[in-house]
Design an enzyme around this catalytic site. Structure first.
Site, mmCIF file in Angstrom:
data_model
loop_
_atom_site.group_PDB
_atom_site.id
_atom_site.type_symbol
_atom_site.label_atom_id
_atom_site.label_comp_id
_atom_site.label_asym_id
_atom_site.label_seq_id
_atom_site.Cartn_x
_atom_site.Cartn_y
_atom_site.Cartn_z
ATOM 1 N N HIS A 46 -52.973 -40.754 -37.480
ATOM 2 C CA HIS A 46 -53.970 -41.720 -37.958
ATOM 3 C C HIS A 46 -55.100 -40.989 -38.697
ATOM 4 O O HIS A 46 -55.514 -41.399 -39.791
ATOM 5 C CB HIS A 46 -54.518 -42.501 -36.756
ATOM 6 C CG HIS A 46 -55.566 -43.503 -37.094
ATOM 7 N ND1 HIS A 46 -55.286 -44.838 -37.295
ATOM 8 C CD2 HIS A 46 -56.903 -43.374 -37.280
ATOM 9 C CE1 HIS A 46 -56.403 -45.481 -37.580
ATOM 10 N NE2 HIS A 46 -57.405 -44.618 -37.580
ATOM 11 N N GLU A 47 -55.572 -39.894 -38.131
ATOM 12 C CA GLU A 47 -56.665 -39.147 -38.775
ATOM 13 C C GLU A 47 -56.186 -38.476 -40.070
ATOM 14 O O GLU A 47 -56.935 -38.411 -41.053
ATOM 15 C CB GLU A 47 -57.259 -38.124 -37.806
ATOM 16 C CG GLU A 47 -57.934 -38.753 -36.580
ATOM 17 C CD GLU A 47 -59.038 -39.757 -36.932
ATOM 18 O OE1 GLU A 47 -59.704 -39.569 -37.957
ATOM 19 O OE2 GLU A 47 -59.203 -40.738 -36.192
ATOM 20 N N HIS A 91 -56.505 -40.948 -42.709
ATOM 21 C CA HIS A 91 -57.867 -41.067 -43.253
ATOM 22 C C HIS A 91 -58.133 -39.976 -44.294
ATOM 23 O O HIS A 91 -58.816 -40.217 -45.289
ATOM 24 C CB HIS A 91 -58.914 -40.968 -42.137
ATOM 25 C CG HIS A 91 -59.101 -42.235 -41.345
ATOM 26 N ND1 HIS A 91 -59.198 -43.482 -41.923
ATOM 27 C CD2 HIS A 91 -59.227 -42.443 -40.001
ATOM 28 C CE1 HIS A 91 -59.372 -44.403 -40.977
ATOM 29 N NE2 HIS A 91 -59.386 -43.800 -39.805
ATOM 30 N N GLU A 132 -58.564 -48.859 -41.642
ATOM 31 C CA GLU A 132 -57.856 -48.666 -40.374
ATOM 32 C C GLU A 132 -56.383 -49.046 -40.496
ATOM 33 O O GLU A 132 -55.519 -48.358 -39.970
ATOM 34 C CB GLU A 132 -58.530 -49.469 -39.258
ATOM 35 C CG GLU A 132 -59.902 -48.932 -38.871
ATOM 36 C CD GLU A 132 -59.871 -47.445 -38.570
ATOM 37 O OE1 GLU A 132 -58.917 -46.966 -37.940
ATOM 38 O OE2 GLU A 132 -60.803 -46.756 -38.999
HETATM 39 ZN ZN LIG Z 1 -59.445 -44.679 -38.022
#
Ligand SMILES: [Zn+2]
Length: 231
Positions: A112-113, A116, A167
């Site tokens: 997830h990071e 980003h 997100e």
């Molecule tokens: Zn996030």
């Protein structure tokens, strides 16, 4: 002044060179290390395992080799947490490592990071908030003026959740990276559920789940992806 048009702010990210982004990340890291984070107390052996896990994910990510880097930090003040700095550094706190039930859950967080970073959400966040500076970058093509606004970035990363679209994008990248390394996105869904439950009735203000509210729709999307991936 808030720039009312996220699409325009997001498009401006193409004008921000990696060198500027990396400087923003270094500034943010210096801030975190001075005011927020402590040294990690994870055993060296455990760190080595997680570095190997991270390398596996980084190998299938879209970033050039060497750009993504994993940093371990103690985070007594911010609980189970992980965040991505512009430029490619990703911080995970000891508490997050200890809270995860298995390495697939950690892979879900790291994926997830990484998402980003790939989508350059840190810079986009800054551009969305930077108002006139963002417009100046757009007109002059000179991104260095952004560095003056970058001092607020650490606080933004700690206290504000990314927009819901960011997100969703990061979850989608995590799903893809988990699949590409033979893991299931269900692990991230399970971690979100546990973090959210642990937050009742009130969340530690700066925890991952406070900046990453996981409404049912996000958890459901991860579970759906997991079901699709199952043989
Ligand atoms: Zn996030």
């Amino acid at each position: 002044v808030r720039w009312g048009v996220p699409a325009a702010a997001d498009a401006t990210v193409a004008l921000v060179p990696h060198s500027i982004e990396a400087q923003m990340g270094d500034h943010a890291l210096a801030f975190f290390d001075e005011f927020v984070l402590e040294e990690s107390t994870l055993p060296a052996e455990r760190r080595k395992q997680l570095e190997a896990l991270f390398a596996e994910l980084a190998a299938v990510a879209d970033e050039p080799p060497g750009r993504l880097r994993l940093l371990f930090r103690g985070g007594a003040r911010i609980g189970p947490n992980a965040f991505a700095l512009p430029g490619g550094q990703i911080i995970i706190t000891d508490t997050m490592v200890l809270l995860a039930r298995d390495d697939d859950e950690i892979a879900g967080v790291l994926g997830h990071e990484i998402g980003h970073v790939e989508e350059r959400h840190g810079v986009k966040l800054l551009l969305r908030a930077a108002g006139l500076t963002g417009a100046v970058v757009l007109i002059t093509g000179d991104a260095s003026s952004l560095l003056e606004d970058a001092s607020m970035l650490p606080l933004m990363l700690l206290h504000f959740s990314y927009a819901r679209d960011f997100e969703r994008e990061a979850d989608a990248r995590s799903t893809a990276l988990l699949r590409a390394t033979g893991r299931s996105p269900a692990a991230l869904a399970a971690l979100f559920e546990r973090l959210t439950a642990a937050c009742e009735p009130r969340c530690v203000y700066d925890s991952w789940v406070s900046t990453h509210p996981a409404p049912a729709e996000r958890i459901e999307a991860l579970r759906r992806a997991a079901a699709e991936a199952a043989p």
